[in-house]
Design an enzyme around this catalytic site. Structure first.
Site, PDB file in Angstrom:
ATOM      1  N   PRO A 256     -54.110  22.626 109.356  1.00  0.00           N
ATOM      2  CG  PRO A 256     -51.829  22.458 110.398  1.00  0.00           C
ATOM      3  CD  PRO A 256     -52.679  21.854 109.079  1.00  0.00           C
TER       4      PRO A 256
ATOM      5  CD  GLU B  13     -43.525  22.046 107.176  1.00  0.00           C
ATOM      6  OE1 GLU B  13     -44.006  22.989 107.985  1.00  0.00           O
ATOM      7  OE2 GLU B  13     -42.785  21.092 107.959  1.00  0.00           O
TER       8      GLU B  13
ATOM      9  NE  ARG C  72     -72.903  11.099 114.549  1.00  0.00           N
ATOM     10  CZ  ARG C  72     -73.488  11.841 115.392  1.00  0.00           C
ATOM     11  NH1 ARG C  72     -73.516  13.189 114.797  1.00  0.00           N
ATOM     12  NH2 ARG C  72     -74.356  11.797 115.854  1.00  0.00           N
TER      13      ARG C  72
HETATM   14 CL1  6GU Z   1     -56.496  19.415 108.970  1.00  0.00          CL
HETATM   15  N1  6GU Z   1     -54.180  18.696 109.178  1.00  0.00           N
HETATM   16  C1  6GU Z   1     -53.164  18.629 110.118  1.00  0.00           C
HETATM   17  N2  6GU Z   1     -52.080  18.151 109.350  1.00  0.00           N
HETATM   18  N3  6GU Z   1     -52.971  18.964 111.287  1.00  0.00           N
HETATM   19  C2  6GU Z   1     -54.006  19.296 111.579  1.00  0.00           C
HETATM   20  C3  6GU Z   1     -55.239  19.468 111.021  1.00  0.00           C
HETATM   21  C4  6GU Z   1     -55.295  19.061 109.712  1.00  0.00           C
HETATM   22  N4  6GU Z   1     -56.167  19.733 111.921  1.00  0.00           N
HETATM   23  C5  6GU Z   1     -55.792  20.028 113.124  1.00  0.00           C
HETATM   24  N5  6GU Z   1     -54.447  19.824 112.984  1.00  0.00           N
END
Ligand code: 6GU
Length: 296
Positions: free
Chosen positions: A114, A141, A183
């Site tokens: 994230p 984490e 795709r």
């Molecule tokens: Cl790539 N990983 C995680 N754990 N949460 C996310 C993400 C990725 N992208 C948005 N939220």
């Protein structure tokens, strides 16, 4: 394209056997290899995580299993690609051409997180141009930072997020990214045209969401298909679709409207935008709605 995924939940990636991606694999357009991170642990508990230095909640993925896993994936993939006589370039060919004249291939390492850069259609296009991708989805984490730093000395690394929300782990993000990338590969979509006017595709339809679509029957539960679509008038249909796209983009993604440039629209289109309450603001260099003015 070769794709390696290292994860503690290989079964989470079983959807890669289904539908578009599954078919691409069956046709040999995609060569997907799943690896269980725990097979590179050395203790009886097969431990992949530990408490964070500096304190705080949650657990962090230990560097040793990841380091060993990436070493093994790099070696296995490079050998397979060399054996294929796959001279395809595109991935940075690092290292000394020890095996004769052929440079050793490396993957682009994609780390879903994230805190990564946004995974956009543009990034999907860029990654679709590589011949080998390796994905390192984390749980907990995240992965000990040194793993990413060391990997970056050996191969291109892209840390990417699929949106502004937090998943329990990166596996679903891998599914999202692989589908978006697959795709775009030559021959994977039936109709080569079908991603030309996708929402977000760079080009004519950039920054514009697609409008509604309809199929038979022409009347269903008292609801009729918009008449223009039955008219056979291609020019009118194209214009109507574009106007629907304007309205939808304004309703759902005003941030995209703020990127529109006046010169991208012809006179009739500007009229349509004006009907939606959108006026070009010369000073600000963007379209504004009457609602924008109220906010100020
Ligand atoms: Cl790539 N990983 C995680 N754990 N949460 C996310 C993400 C990725 N992208 C948005 N939220």
């Amino acid at each position: 394209m070769r794709i390696d995924v290292v994860t503690i939940f290989p079964e989470y990636l079983e959807p890669l056997n289904v539908s578009l991606v599954g078919k691409a694999r069956a046709r040999g357009q995609l060569d997907v290899h799943l690896h269980d991170l725990r097979s590179w642990t050395t203790d009886v508990h097969r431990t992949v995580d530990d408490t964070p230095y500096g304190g705080g909640p949650g657990m962090v993925m230990k560097p040793e299993p990841w380091g060993a896993a990436l070493d093994a994936v790099l070696a296995e993939g490079a050998e397979a690609l060399a054996a294929d006589g796959d001279a395809a370039v595109g991935d940075a060919a690092v290292g000394d051409a020890a095996d004769g004249d052929v440079a050793v291939q490396v993957p682009t390492l994609v780390v879903p997180t994230p805190s990564g850069r946004p995974f956009t259609q543009e990034l999907a296009q860029e990654l679709a141009g590589r011949s080998w991708l390796a994905f390192a989805p984390a749980r907990y984490e995240g992965i000990d930072r040194r793993v990413i730093e060391e990997a970056a000395t050996r191969m291109p690394v892209v840390e990417a997020s699929i949106g502004d929300y937090v998943l329990a782990g990166g596996e679903v993000a891998v599914l999202v990214m692989v589908e978006a990338i697959a795709r775009l590969l030559p021959g994977v979509l039936g109709n080569a045209e079908s991603h030309r006017d996708d929402s977000f595709a760079p080009g004519a339809m950039a920054d514009l969401l697609e409008g509604p679509v309809y199929t038979k029957p022409a009347e269903w539960r008292g609801r009729e298909v918009p008449e223009v679509l039955l008219s056979g008038h291609h020019g009118k249909i194209a214009r109507w679709r574009r106007e629907q796209a304007f309205a939808r983009t304004l309703a759902h993604r005003p941030d995209l409207v703020a990127r529109w440039q006046q010169g991208a629209f012809d006179k009739k289109e500007r009229e349509a935008l004006s009907v939606l309450g959108l006026r070009w603001d010369e000073e600000q260099g963007r379209f504004r709605t009457t609602a924008d003015a109220v906010e100020e």
